[in-house]
Design an enzyme around this catalytic site. Structure first.
Site, PDB file in Angstrom:
ATOM      1  N   LYS A 146     -16.294  -4.989  45.659  1.00 18.97           N
ATOM      2  CA  LYS A 146     -16.262  -4.164  44.471  1.00 18.97           C
ATOM      3  C   LYS A 146     -17.478  -3.255  44.433  1.00 18.97           C
ATOM      4  O   LYS A 146     -18.508  -3.652  44.973  1.00 18.97           O
ATOM      5  CB  LYS A 146     -16.175  -4.999  43.176  1.00 18.97           C
ATOM      6  CG  LYS A 146     -17.093  -6.217  43.079  1.00 18.97           C
ATOM      7  CD  LYS A 146     -18.565  -6.146  43.235  1.00 18.97           C
ATOM      8  CE  LYS A 146     -19.426  -5.311  42.385  1.00 18.97           C
ATOM      9  NZ  LYS A 146     -20.873  -5.432  42.698  1.00 18.97           N
ATOM     10  N   TYR A 204     -18.554  -5.780  36.134  1.00 22.11           N
ATOM     11  CA  TYR A 204     -18.237  -7.176  35.754  1.00 22.11           C
ATOM     12  C   TYR A 204     -17.820  -7.255  34.290  1.00 22.11           C
ATOM     13  O   TYR A 204     -16.934  -8.025  33.931  1.00 22.11           O
ATOM     14  CB  TYR A 204     -19.436  -8.090  36.007  1.00 22.11           C
ATOM     15  CG  TYR A 204     -19.642  -8.417  37.470  1.00 22.11           C
ATOM     16  CD1 TYR A 204     -18.895  -9.417  38.088  1.00 22.11           C
ATOM     17  CD2 TYR A 204     -20.570  -7.738  38.234  1.00 22.11           C
ATOM     18  CE1 TYR A 204     -19.069  -9.718  39.431  1.00 22.11           C
ATOM     19  CE2 TYR A 204     -20.752  -8.023  39.572  1.00 22.11           C
ATOM     20  CZ  TYR A 204     -20.005  -9.011  40.168  1.00 22.11           C
ATOM     21  OH  TYR A 204     -20.170  -9.303  41.496  1.00 22.11           O
TER      22      TYR A 204
HETATM   23  P1  NDP Z   1     -26.925  -4.697  51.493  1.00 24.84           P
HETATM   24  O1  NDP Z   1     -27.737  -3.469  51.470  1.00 24.84           O
HETATM   25  O2  NDP Z   1     -27.606  -5.998  51.474  1.00 24.84           O
HETATM   26  O3  NDP Z   1     -25.986  -4.684  52.789  1.00 24.84           O
HETATM   27  C1  NDP Z   1     -25.142  -3.616  53.089  1.00 24.84           C
HETATM   28  C2  NDP Z   1     -24.917  -3.560  54.592  1.00 24.84           C
HETATM   29  O4  NDP Z   1     -24.018  -2.491  54.849  1.00 24.84           O
HETATM   30  C3  NDP Z   1     -26.166  -3.247  55.409  1.00 24.84           C
HETATM   31  O5  NDP Z   1     -26.935  -4.380  55.709  1.00 24.84           O
HETATM   32  C4  NDP Z   1     -25.579  -2.626  56.654  1.00 24.84           C
HETATM   33  O6  NDP Z   1     -25.146  -3.668  57.526  1.00 24.84           O
HETATM   34  C5  NDP Z   1     -24.306  -1.948  56.148  1.00 24.84           C
HETATM   35  N1  NDP Z   1     -24.447  -0.493  56.050  1.00 24.84           N
HETATM   36  C6  NDP Z   1     -23.674   0.400  56.695  1.00 24.84           C
HETATM   37  N2  NDP Z   1     -24.050   1.652  56.413  1.00 24.84           N
HETATM   38  C7  NDP Z   1     -25.112   1.554  55.584  1.00 24.84           C
HETATM   39  C8  NDP Z   1     -25.958   2.531  54.974  1.00 24.84           C
HETATM   40  N3  NDP Z   1     -25.766   3.861  55.144  1.00 24.84           N
HETATM   41  N4  NDP Z   1     -26.933   2.087  54.162  1.00 24.84           N
HETATM   42  C9  NDP Z   1     -27.131   0.779  53.948  1.00 24.84           C
HETATM   43  N5  NDP Z   1     -26.367  -0.180  54.533  1.00 24.84           N
HETATM   44  C10 NDP Z   1     -25.365   0.198  55.351  1.00 24.84           C
HETATM   45  O7  NDP Z   1     -25.890  -4.569  50.279  1.00 24.84           O
HETATM   46  P2  NDP Z   1     -25.068  -5.757  49.618  1.00 24.84           P
HETATM   47  O8  NDP Z   1     -24.607  -6.688  50.674  1.00 24.84           O
HETATM   48  O9  NDP Z   1     -25.807  -6.306  48.486  1.00 24.84           O
HETATM   49  O10 NDP Z   1     -23.802  -4.950  49.021  1.00 24.84           O
HETATM   50  C11 NDP Z   1     -22.718  -4.529  49.828  1.00 24.84           C
HETATM   51  C12 NDP Z   1     -21.447  -4.424  48.979  1.00 24.84           C
HETATM   52  O11 NDP Z   1     -21.149  -5.698  48.443  1.00 24.84           O
HETATM   53  C13 NDP Z   1     -21.553  -3.482  47.791  1.00 24.84           C
HETATM   54  O12 NDP Z   1     -20.343  -2.781  47.645  1.00 24.84           O
HETATM   55  C14 NDP Z   1     -21.789  -4.381  46.614  1.00 24.84           C
HETATM   56  O13 NDP Z   1     -21.284  -3.870  45.389  1.00 24.84           O
HETATM   57  C15 NDP Z   1     -21.021  -5.618  47.023  1.00 24.84           C
HETATM   58  N6  NDP Z   1     -21.571  -6.858  46.440  1.00 24.84           N
HETATM   59  C16 NDP Z   1     -20.727  -7.710  45.813  1.00 24.84           C
HETATM   60  C17 NDP Z   1     -21.189  -8.861  45.250  1.00 24.84           C
HETATM   61  C18 NDP Z   1     -20.252  -9.806  44.616  1.00 24.84           C
HETATM   62  O14 NDP Z   1     -20.720 -10.767  43.993  1.00 24.84           O
HETATM   63  N7  NDP Z   1     -18.959  -9.611  44.715  1.00 24.84           N
HETATM   64  C19 NDP Z   1     -22.614  -9.196  45.263  1.00 24.84           C
HETATM   65  C20 NDP Z   1     -23.426  -8.261  46.007  1.00 24.84           C
HETATM   66  C21 NDP Z   1     -22.902  -7.128  46.554  1.00 24.84           C
HETATM   67  P3  NDP Z   1     -25.239  -3.502  59.121  1.00 24.84           P
HETATM   68  O15 NDP Z   1     -26.697  -3.362  59.440  1.00 24.84           O
HETATM   69  O16 NDP Z   1     -24.643  -4.755  59.622  1.00 24.84           O
HETATM   70  O17 NDP Z   1     -24.450  -2.283  59.491  1.00 24.84           O
END
Ligand code: NDP
Length: 369
Positions: free
Chosen positions: A137, A222
């Site tokens: 989301k 949420y």
């Molecule tokens: P993070 O920044 O921790 O991780 C995102 C990952 O996406 C990065 O580590 C990277 O992984 C990849 N990525 C690819 N392109 C980019 C870019 N241009 N900039 C940054 N990262 C990039 O974010 P979150 O994991 O916290 O959030 C990711 C998604 O999950 C969001 O949509 C957020 O809303 C959702 N979310 C949902 C939650 C829930 O409870 N349902 C809780 C937290 C987040 P790599 O290095 O492997 O390419």
């Protein structure tokens, strides 16, 4: 990013550290005592960041879903994760190569856990590769994007699911059932408060090109989704007001704090707050002529806590993402729907409300849905 994680973890005891109170399959299987030997949903995670790590860890306790593949732009993460989760190299991809998943029969679905504005393109490519799509989301950054994702997955004949973990959470499910059974009587009012202090100003969550907005996209959603499943109706109007105390940090198009109100067909009104600049806001309150429910925390990683006019909610805590992934596998393979849908259409409903909230702020008018 870390500050958001800290927030969710501080509010609640870490789910990961707790022993499972019972096998997650018990919540789904028709005959809980029997070991599960049906189809397993083989999942590749795209985006090995904070939330991807949490999902991967939670999936280790799944009985119906299994982490089998990885998609990442960071080679060193691929090396680390491959080792940690015993993933074969042939199931690992980067953002340039993952269309080749089409030819990999070991992967059934891709779980997109990248920044919000990247979900749509990824979903379209995964659908084109004939794999089921699970998107975090918000599924996209506006309703039009969400609808494009729905259409693409429909055309490809694959499922499109959104990571609405609360739709599988035992206390939330119990409260929805109580409301469906009329235990709160005629409903009057819902209050949703969703927010945390975002911290680091350089993170993608504060970059409109990657986040699509601000707190509303990330945490306010949420309260939107919660208002809909707690009340059990779709809103027909929206009003909204924005407050920005730090315009340097929360730039144009990145909302810091929004208060919004939703009106429902029955006359129920919802009053909600979405913010990136206040702490400890994770609370739902619903009241009707015959009762009330108060949940705090209401959407953090758990344990969720709550009480009704009859007493404390006592359903057991199970790691949300474990339940979600087993539930999604059961949805895909057995057609078993959760109490509130987790499909693309559900995601579009939230995005239509987000679009209307932004429009209400821009125009200062009440927006009809
Ligand atoms: P993070 O920044 O921790 O991780 C995102 C990952 O996406 C990065 O580590 C990277 O992984 C990849 N990525 C690819 N392109 C980019 C870019 N241009 N900039 C940054 N990262 C990039 O974010 P979150 O994991 O916290 O959030 C990711 C998604 O999950 C969001 O949509 C957020 O809303 C959702 N979310 C949902 C939650 C829930 O409870 N349902 C809780 C937290 C987040 P790599 O290095 O492997 O390419």
């Amino acid at each position: 990013m870390s500050s958001r994680r800290d927030f969710l973890e501080k509010l609640t005891v870490s789910a990961i550290g707790l022993p499972l109170l019972y096998n997650s399959a018990d919540l789904f299987a028709a005959t809980p005592a029997e070991p599960y030997d049906g189809p397993i949903l083989k999942v590749a995670i795209m985006g090995l960041g904070g939330y991807g790590s949490r999902v991967a860890e939670a999936m280790q306790s799944c009985t119906r879903a299994k982490l089998v593949g990885l998609i990442s732009g960071t080679p060193s993460k691929l090396v680390k994760w491959r080792e940690k989760y015993d993933i074969p190299e042939k199931n690992c991809y980067n953002y340039e190569t993952y269309d080749q998943i089409k030819d990999n029969p070991d992967i059934d679905a891709v779980y997109i856990i990248t920044p919000n504005a990247l979900h749509k393109e990824a979903a379209l490519r995964v659908a084109k590769a004939d794999k089921h799509v699970i998107s975090e989301k918000p599924m996209g950054i506006n309703a039009q994007e969400g609808q494009e994702m729905v259409d693409a997955c429909k055309a490809a004949g694959v499922h499109l699911l959104v990571g609405y973990r609360m739709h599988f959470e035992p206390k939330t499910v119990a409260v929805i059932k109580m409301r469906q059974n009329g235990e709160f009587g005629k409903l009057n009012f819902f209050q949703g408060q969703s927010g945390f202090d975002i911290g680091d100003p350089t993170q993608w969550r504060l970059d409109k090109s990657l986040a699509g907005g601000g707190a509303m996209m990330d945490i306010g959603i949420y309260s939107i989704n919660g208002a809909r499943y707690m009340v059990g109706e779709e809103p027909i109007w929206v009003t909204a007001q924005e407050t920005k105390t730090e315009p340097e940090k929360f730039k144009e198009g990145v909302d810091e704090t929004i208060q919004f109100q939703l009106g429902f067909p029955s006359g129920v009104v919802a009053s909600c707050l979405s913010t990136y600049n206040m702490s400890y806001l994770d609370r739902f309150f619903l009241t009707g002529d015959d009762g009330f429910v108060e949940m705090q925390p209401s959407t953090g990683y758990g344990p969720i806590e709550g009480r009704t006019n009859k007493g404390k909610l006592t359903q057991p805590h199970v790691t949300h993402q474990t339940l979600q992934m087993d539930g999604m596998a059961q949805l895909i393979y057995e057609g078993v729907q959760p109490i509130v849908p987790v499909d693309g259409e559900e995601g579009v409903k939230d995005l239509k409300i987000i679009d209307a909230i932004y429009k209400a702020i821009e125009t200062g008018e009440k927006v009809t849905l």
